[in-house]
Design an enzyme around this catalytic site. Structure first.
Site, mmCIF file in Angstrom:
data_model
loop_
_atom_site.group_PDB
_atom_site.id
_atom_site.type_symbol
_atom_site.label_atom_id
_atom_site.label_comp_id
_atom_site.label_asym_id
_atom_site.label_seq_id
_atom_site.Cartn_x
_atom_site.Cartn_y
_atom_site.Cartn_z
ATOM 1 N N LYS A 52 -7.460 -1.643 5.660
ATOM 2 C CA LYS A 52 -8.245 -2.146 6.788
ATOM 3 C C LYS A 52 -7.621 -1.746 8.118
ATOM 4 O O LYS A 52 -8.301 -1.347 9.035
ATOM 5 C CB LYS A 52 -8.355 -3.678 6.690
ATOM 6 C CG LYS A 52 -9.147 -4.328 7.813
ATOM 7 C CD LYS A 52 -10.604 -3.915 7.754
ATOM 8 C CE LYS A 52 -11.407 -4.450 8.926
ATOM 9 N NZ LYS A 52 -12.664 -3.696 9.079
ATOM 10 N N TRP A 102 0.891 -1.156 0.000
ATOM 11 C CA TRP A 102 0.000 0.000 0.000
ATOM 12 C C TRP A 102 0.932 1.210 0.000
ATOM 13 O O TRP A 102 1.629 1.468 0.982
ATOM 14 C CB TRP A 102 -0.870 -0.045 1.250
ATOM 15 C CG TRP A 102 -1.955 0.987 1.319
ATOM 16 C CD1 TRP A 102 -3.190 0.902 0.745
ATOM 17 C CD2 TRP A 102 -1.924 2.234 2.022
ATOM 18 N NE1 TRP A 102 -3.928 2.029 1.050
ATOM 19 C CE2 TRP A 102 -3.176 2.859 1.829
ATOM 20 C CE3 TRP A 102 -0.960 2.886 2.802
ATOM 21 C CZ2 TRP A 102 -3.488 4.089 2.377
ATOM 22 C CZ3 TRP A 102 -1.273 4.111 3.347
ATOM 23 C CH2 TRP A 102 -2.530 4.712 3.130
ATOM 24 N N ASN A 143 6.505 -3.711 6.119
ATOM 25 C CA ASN A 143 5.278 -2.972 6.392
ATOM 26 C C ASN A 143 5.631 -1.893 7.410
ATOM 27 O O ASN A 143 6.236 -2.205 8.434
ATOM 28 C CB ASN A 143 4.227 -3.948 6.961
ATOM 29 C CG ASN A 143 2.927 -3.244 7.318
ATOM 30 O OD1 ASN A 143 2.738 -2.088 6.981
ATOM 31 N ND2 ASN A 143 2.039 -3.956 7.990
HETATM 32 C C1 F6R Z 1 -14.353 2.672 8.556
HETATM 33 C C2 F6R Z 1 -13.246 2.016 9.232
HETATM 34 C C3 F6R Z 1 -12.182 2.859 9.822
HETATM 35 C C4 F6R Z 1 -11.689 2.238 11.144
HETATM 36 C C5 F6R Z 1 -10.466 3.012 11.653
HETATM 37 C C6 F6R Z 1 -10.010 2.501 13.004
HETATM 38 O O1 F6R Z 1 -15.299 1.749 8.102
HETATM 39 O O2 F6R Z 1 -13.173 0.816 9.290
HETATM 40 O O3 F6R Z 1 -12.604 4.166 10.006
HETATM 41 O O4 F6R Z 1 -12.727 2.267 12.070
HETATM 42 O O5 F6R Z 1 -9.429 2.899 10.729
HETATM 43 O O6 F6R Z 1 -9.673 1.154 12.941
HETATM 44 P P1 F6R Z 1 -9.590 0.257 14.233
HETATM 45 O O7 F6R Z 1 -10.952 0.133 14.791
HETATM 46 O O8 F6R Z 1 -9.031 -1.051 13.756
HETATM 47 O O9 F6R Z 1 -8.653 0.965 15.183
#
Ligand code: F6R
Length: 606
Positions: free
Chosen positions: A601, A74, A98
């Site tokens: 993600k 990415w 990464n």
């Molecule tokens: C939107 C989404 C992102 C995550 C954000 C935080 O659908 O998935 O906004 O919520 O990147 O990610 P986490 O919850 O893994 O810290």
């Protein structure tokens, strides 16, 4: 974000690596590559675009080798291209990475002066050159890796392969990396779903750990070369949980899993008969004398925090401050010793959220994490962790993680209320009865997916949407807008309904549908007033409410009725149709729902 997989064993590595790589596609990427060490030299293939492109090349080439590395990139430094795709090579050293090497320019200049020639625009390429440089100066392979790591500033999870020694090294600092232990074979991966079909036994590497795989043996050391011992943990996620199971997209499957995910999250914790909440095996921080709670996260998880704040402040009268992790960490926040700092994250690997938690701890806060992934950095580093039992979330757009986070926050609110004496057993029992009914009510919303799809068809051609909500419904509006924009690329923004007349009202006309989240709660009348203002300007209203007789229903262009529950839990039920609405619009428009452009993600870099 980038994904790493590696294999060291007795089987042909190529198919194993490509398959594991395709299980990491959900993280978001723009190019892919593989390095395989057969009997002689390392063979590298890289392609811009999808893993499928790489698969076509390697299947034709019949690549052989039982040690290998593969990567999805990415782009951070350098455009998406074959030249910038990993693995990168210097001499007989090959690296996948990464993270971000912050001092790569200085290192690159130093190495160039020493005669190294660079082939890419990436920060990563300095790593194999540094290792090769130390090796040329007479250091053995593992020492060369150690010394190179000590030169780096920034974040990394790396896999390093050395041709002449048939040795694989995995190391990490601030980016996740796990080791999967098979039967006479080892895997490395950025996260569990990549290799969940290969093993259920994992070691979660910690910062500055190095795993050295040579001739079927694994040795764990730190970057100083000292042996370290890490627990082997069993993860109960199944292969089926990380597959689509007949759904057209992971996101749709995950939306439909919410009833089950919320039930699992309540299991063993919501003791309705006793009127208690238990978090077995969780050593929660001492709550006596708690004066302030922080709830900090990014994206969807931050929206869940905003809902948590409403629950806690309304019921427990403890001040709660929410913040975006990326803001919190740079604003010198006034955290007092003894504050409770709750970090919320699906992945447990979001770089800003981890940094915010470390910052809060250094200021004396007690830390608690609400997290979905066992062994993740937030889960390991917080003083306590309460897991959401959503199962693996593969679709980039977060859905079941969000609703299970709200469920955990509700349980936590009841737990704290009991501990502080704000709630008696009866209060807790009544509220647990409500949350116990939520999975069934979620299912009844899911059953209306066809009518939501029909609504999506009516609205798919609009290019702008406004979402409105008040109080606890404002974060729902924010999350509804986020879901729509991130997967359909339609511009959608959310406002607290009362703010509309302070600016966004200028945008309203018949080409701007306005989604109003308006359950029959304390905000009802005021939101009705805002809807009047929208309609006076020819705006089309899509109304989400638990009230079939809502006073605006007859005049709204579209009404979606959800079941009723208590104020604190209504966001779960209002959110499900908004997830479906976004999904169906994106699906009808033909976007890449599970891997929307530019998104990753797990955001493991700042
Ligand atoms: C939107 C989404 C992102 C995550 C954000 C935080 O659908 O998935 O906004 O919520 O990147 O990610 P986490 O919850 O893994 O810290």
């Amino acid at each position: 974000m980038c994904g790493i997989v590696g294999y060291e064993g007795t089987r042909e590595a190529c198919d194993i690596l490509i398959e594991a790589l395709s299980r990491l596609e959900y993280r978001g990427y723009d190019s892919a590559g593989i390095a395989l060490l057969g009997q002689g030299t390392i063979h590298i293939e890289r392609r811009k675009g999808k893993v499928e492109e790489l698969r076509k090349i390697v299947s034709g080439a019949a690549l052989k080798g039982s040690i290998g590395l593969a990567h999805t990139r990415w782009a951070t430094h350098g455009v998406p291209s074959e030249r910038n795709a990993h693995p990168h090579r210097a001499g007989d050293v090959v690296v996948v990475h990464n993270g971000i090497i912050e001092n790569y320019l200085a290192l690159k200049q130093r190495l160039k002066r020493a005669g190294h020639v660079f082939m890419s625009d990436t920060d990563t390429e300095v790593i194999p050159h540094l290792i090769a440089d130390y090796a040329e100066k007479g250091r053995n392979f593992t020492d060369s890796v150690r010394l190179a790591l000590k030169d780096l500033k920034g974040s990394w999870a790396i896999g390093v392969l050395k041709e002449s020694e048939r040795t694989l090294v995995a190391a990490k600092n601030q980016s996740p990396l796990i080791v999967g232990i098979g039967d006479g074979e080892y895997f490395i991966a950025s996260d569990i779903p990549a290799i969940i079909n290969r093993t259920d036994r994992f070691i979660f590497l910690e910062d500055n750990d190095m795993a050295i795989f040579r001739g079927r043996d694994m040795r764990l050391t730190n970057v100083d070369g000292e042996e370290v011992v890490r627990e082997v943990r069993q993860v109960r996620w199944t292969t089926a949980m990380a597959e689509k199971g007949g759904y057209s997209h992971f996101m749709l499957k995950e939306i439909f899993e919410q009833s089950r995910a919320i039930s699992d999250t309540l299991l063993g914790r919501a003791r309705e008969e006793e009127g208690e909440v238990e978090f077995e095996g969780v050593d929660l921080p001492d709550l006596a004398g708690i004066r302030k709670i922080w709830m900090v996260a990014c994206g969807t998880s931050h929206h869940a925090c905003m809902i948590g704040r409403h629950m806690i402040e309304t019921n427990l009268r403890i001040p709660v401050e929410t913040d975006l992790a990326s803001e919190f960490r740079y604003r010198d926040p006034i955290v007092s010793p003894g504050d409770l700092f709750i970090s919320v994250s699906q992945s447990g690997e979001t770089a800003d959220t981890i940094a915010a938690m470390r910052d809060a701890r250094s200021r004396g806060a007690r830390t608690l994490s609400i997290c979905n992934v066992l062994g993740s950095t937030l889960a390991r580093e917080a003083d306590s962790v309460v897991f959401t039992h959503a199962g693996p979330e593969i679709g980039v757009a977060s859905t079941k993680a969000f609703t299970t986070q709200i469920a955990v926050m509700f349980l936590l609110m009841l737990f704290i209320g009991r501990k502080l004496g704000t709630f008696g057993c009866r209060d807790v029992r009544e509220r647990l009865r409500e949350i116990r009914a939520i999975p069934r009510k979620v299912q009844s919303v899911l059953d209306t997916t066809r009518s939501i799809e029909a609504a999506a068809e009516r609205y798919m051609s609009f290019r702008n949407f406004l979402f409105l909500g008040r109080g606890i419904n404002f974060p729902t509006a924010l999350e509804g807008a986020l879901k729509l924009k991130e997967i359909s690329y339609i511009h959608a923004e959310a406002y607290a309904a009362g703010e509309m007349k302070h600016g966004p009202i200028a945008l309203i006309d018949e080409s701007m549908p306005v989604v109003c989240v308006s359950p029959a709660d304390r905000t009802y009348k005021k939101t009705c007033g805002n809807m009047e203002e929208v309609m006076a300007r020819k705006g089309n209203i899509i109304l989400i409410s638990d009230d079939e007789t809502h006073e605006m229903a007859a005049r709204a262009a579209q009404v979606i009725v959800v079941p009723r529950t208590i104020y604190e839990l209504q966001p779960i039920l209002s959110m499900v149709p908004l997830q479906l609405f976004a999904y169906h619009i994106a699906n009808l428009l033909g976007t890449d729902v599970d891997q929307p452009r530019n998104l990753a993600k797990s955001v493991t870099v700042e």
